[in-house]
Design a protein around this motif. Structure first.
Motif, PDB file in Angstrom:
ATOM      1  N   GLU A  92      -2.283   5.139   0.197  1.00 58.26           N
ATOM      2  CA  GLU A  92      -0.839   4.937   0.074  1.00 58.26           C
ATOM      3  C   GLU A  92      -0.505   3.452  -0.067  1.00 58.26           C
ATOM      4  O   GLU A  92       0.327   3.055  -0.892  1.00 58.26           O
ATOM      5  N   MET A  93      -1.162   2.619   0.732  1.00 58.48           N
ATOM      6  CA  MET A  93      -0.918   1.180   0.677  1.00 58.48           C
ATOM      7  C   MET A  93      -1.294   0.623  -0.695  1.00 58.48           C
ATOM      8  O   MET A  93      -0.544  -0.157  -1.289  1.00 58.48           O
ATOM      9  N   ALA A  94      -2.461   1.012  -1.195  1.00 61.01           N
ATOM     10  CA  ALA A  94      -2.905   0.530  -2.505  1.00 61.01           C
ATOM     11  C   ALA A  94      -1.941   0.948  -3.598  1.00 61.01           C
ATOM     12  O   ALA A  94      -1.579   0.146  -4.468  1.00 61.01           O
ATOM     13  N   GLU A  95      -1.504   2.197  -3.543  1.00 54.81           N
ATOM     14  CA  GLU A  95      -0.552   2.683  -4.548  1.00 54.81           C
ATOM     15  C   GLU A  95       0.731   1.862  -4.511  1.00 54.81           C
ATOM     16  O   GLU A  95       1.252   1.455  -5.548  1.00 54.81           O
ATOM     17  N   GLU A  96       1.243   1.617  -3.328  1.00 57.29           N
ATOM     18  CA  GLU A  96       2.482   0.841  -3.190  1.00 57.29           C
ATOM     19  C   GLU A  96       2.298  -0.595  -3.689  1.00 57.29           C
ATOM     20  O   GLU A  96       3.211  -1.176  -4.277  1.00 57.29           O
ATOM     21  N   LEU A  97       1.124  -1.162  -3.473  1.00 57.04           N
ATOM     22  CA  LEU A  97       0.837  -2.543  -3.892  1.00 57.04           C
ATOM     23  C   LEU A  97       0.430  -2.643  -5.361  1.00 57.04           C
ATOM     24  O   LEU A  97       0.314  -3.743  -5.900  1.00 57.04           O
ATOM     25  N   GLY A  98       0.195  -1.513  -6.010  1.00 57.30           N
ATOM     26  CA  GLY A  98      -0.171  -1.508  -7.425  1.00 57.30           C
ATOM     27  C   GLY A  98      -1.587  -1.978  -7.691  1.00 57.30           C
ATOM     28  O   GLY A  98      -1.856  -2.609  -8.708  1.00 57.30           O
ATOM     29  N   VAL A  99      -2.492  -1.666  -6.756  1.00 59.69           N
ATOM     30  CA  VAL A  99      -3.896  -2.029  -6.915  1.00 59.69           C
ATOM     31  C   VAL A  99      -4.766  -0.829  -6.578  1.00 59.69           C
ATOM     32  O   VAL A  99      -4.286   0.167  -6.043  1.00 59.69           O
ATOM     33  N   THR A 100      -6.051  -0.946  -6.867  1.00 57.38           N
ATOM     34  CA  THR A 100      -6.976   0.115  -6.483  1.00 57.38           C
ATOM     35  C   THR A 100      -7.227   0.043  -4.984  1.00 57.38           C
ATOM     36  O   THR A 100      -7.001  -0.991  -4.345  1.00 57.38           O
ATOM     37  N   GLU A 101      -7.714   1.134  -4.439  1.00 55.48           N
ATOM     38  CA  GLU A 101      -8.045   1.149  -3.014  1.00 55.48           C
ATOM     39  C   GLU A 101      -9.112   0.095  -2.704  1.00 55.48           C
ATOM     40  O   GLU A 101      -9.056  -0.566  -1.667  1.00 55.48           O
ATOM     41  N   GLN A 102     -10.069  -0.099  -3.611  1.00 58.38           N
ATOM     42  CA  GLN A 102     -11.111  -1.099  -3.372  1.00 58.38           C
ATOM     43  C   GLN A 102     -10.534  -2.510  -3.324  1.00 58.38           C
ATOM     44  O   GLN A 102     -10.932  -3.321  -2.491  1.00 58.38           O
ATOM     45  N   VAL A 103      -9.586  -2.816  -4.187  1.00 58.97           N
ATOM     46  CA  VAL A 103      -8.949  -4.137  -4.144  1.00 58.97           C
ATOM     47  C   VAL A 103      -8.207  -4.309  -2.823  1.00 58.97           C
ATOM     48  O   VAL A 103      -8.270  -5.376  -2.202  1.00 58.97           O
ATOM     49  N   LEU A 104      -7.531  -3.269  -2.354  1.00 59.84           N
ATOM     50  CA  LEU A 104      -6.870  -3.358  -1.055  1.00 59.84           C
ATOM     51  C   LEU A 104      -7.889  -3.625   0.051  1.00 59.84           C
ATOM     52  O   LEU A 104      -7.689  -4.503   0.899  1.00 59.84           O
ATOM     53  N   LEU A 105      -8.988  -2.880   0.048  1.00 64.24           N
ATOM     54  CA  LEU A 105     -10.012  -3.076   1.081  1.00 64.24           C
ATOM     55  C   LEU A 105     -10.606  -4.484   1.004  1.00 64.24           C
ATOM     56  O   LEU A 105     -10.861  -5.118   2.039  1.00 64.24           O
ATOM     57  N   ASP A 106     -10.796  -4.986  -0.211  1.00 66.13           N
ATOM     58  CA  ASP A 106     -11.278  -6.368  -0.370  1.00 66.13           C
ATOM     59  C   ASP A 106     -10.263  -7.353   0.191  1.00 66.13           C
ATOM     60  O   ASP A 106     -10.633  -8.333   0.843  1.00 66.13           O
ATOM     61  N   ARG A 107      -8.977  -7.090  -0.048  1.00 61.94           N
ATOM     62  CA  ARG A 107      -7.943  -7.997   0.485  1.00 61.94           C
ATOM     63  C   ARG A 107      -7.947  -7.989   2.007  1.00 61.94           C
ATOM     64  O   ARG A 107      -7.837  -9.039   2.647  1.00 61.94           O
ATOM     65  N   LEU A 108      -8.085  -6.822   2.591  1.00 62.95           N
ATOM     66  CA  LEU A 108      -8.155  -6.733   4.045  1.00 62.95           C
ATOM     67  C   LEU A 108      -9.371  -7.493   4.579  1.00 62.95           C
ATOM     68  O   LEU A 108      -9.306  -8.112   5.643  1.00 62.95           O
ATOM     69  N   ALA A 109     -10.459  -7.506   3.818  1.00 62.02           N
ATOM     70  CA  ALA A 109     -11.670  -8.220   4.237  1.00 62.02           C
ATOM     71  C   ALA A 109     -11.476  -9.731   4.225  1.00 62.02           C
ATOM     72  O   ALA A 109     -12.245 -10.456   4.858  1.00 62.02           O
ATOM     73  N   THR A 110     -10.458 -10.226   3.530  1.00 64.29           N
ATOM     74  CA  THR A 110     -10.213 -11.672   3.473  1.00 64.29           C
ATOM     75  C   THR A 110      -9.400 -12.177   4.662  1.00 64.29           C
ATOM     76  O   THR A 110      -9.249 -13.382   4.834  1.00 64.29           O
ATOM     77  N   LEU A 111      -8.859 -11.263   5.454  1.00 66.07           N
ATOM     78  CA  LEU A 111      -7.950 -11.649   6.531  1.00 66.07           C
ATOM     79  C   LEU A 111      -8.706 -12.174   7.747  1.00 66.07           C
ATOM     80  O   LEU A 111      -9.780 -11.681   8.085  1.00 66.07           O
ATOM     81  N   ASP A 112      -8.105 -13.149   8.406  1.00 64.46           N
ATOM     82  CA  ASP A 112      -8.664 -13.625   9.673  1.00 64.46           C
ATOM     83  C   ASP A 112      -7.989 -12.862  10.817  1.00 64.46           C
ATOM     84  O   ASP A 112      -7.075 -12.053  10.596  1.00 64.46           O
ATOM     85  N   GLY A 113      -8.429 -13.108  12.044  1.00 58.63           N
ATOM     86  CA  GLY A 113      -7.912 -12.395  13.202  1.00 58.63           C
ATOM     87  C   GLY A 113      -6.417 -12.531  13.379  1.00 58.63           C
ATOM     88  O   GLY A 113      -5.724 -11.554  13.718  1.00 58.63           O
TER      89      GLY A 113
END
Length: 127
Positions: A92-113
């Motif tokens: 749902e998040m990826a769809e709302e952001l207009g990206v693939t689920e993998q791109v969303l997961l990659d973006r989450l992997a870039t976040l710090d604590g």
């Protein structure tokens, strides 16, 4: 991003049976059967390869760096924060952001604590 690469030709053919997009630094091959969201994400990925001067297959570490750069480019922290306020579902998040689920997961992997805490504060629950 592609406008800055006017010298690059896009070829609407799948480059290999197991790969949906590729570049040699002058051309981008992309599977025409991809969805518009997939096309956007893969074109951004191949464009970053070209901007970095890559002309063929790259080692996994470089591919990972490019994936993370694409994710940061396509998904701002602010947009991610907006969506995280009402959804925890990656699809749902990826769809709302207009990206693939993998791109969303990659973006989450870039976040710090601190950024993760800002997205999902302890005790913050969605009903």
């Amino acid at each position: 991003m592609l406008r800055s690469l006017a010298h690059v030709m896009i070829i609407w053919n799948r480059p290999y049976p197991d790969i949906v997009a590729a570049t040699d630094g002058r051309r981008i091959w992309i599977d025409p059967k991809l969805t518009s969201v997939e096309r956007k994400c893969f074109l951004a990925h191949e464009s970053i390869h070209i901007q970095r001067g890559h002309t063929g297959c790259q080692p996994p570490a470089i591919e990972r760096q490019v994936c993370l750069e694409v994710a940061r480019f396509l998904v701002s922290f602010e947009a991610l924060q907006d969506v995280a306020g009402w959804s925890r579902c990656p699809i749902e998040m990826a769809e709302e952001l207009g990206v693939t689920e993998q791109v969303l997961l990659d973006r989450l992997a870039t976040l710090d604590g601190d950024q993760i805490q800002a997205l999902w504060p302890p005790g913050d629950h969605i009903a």
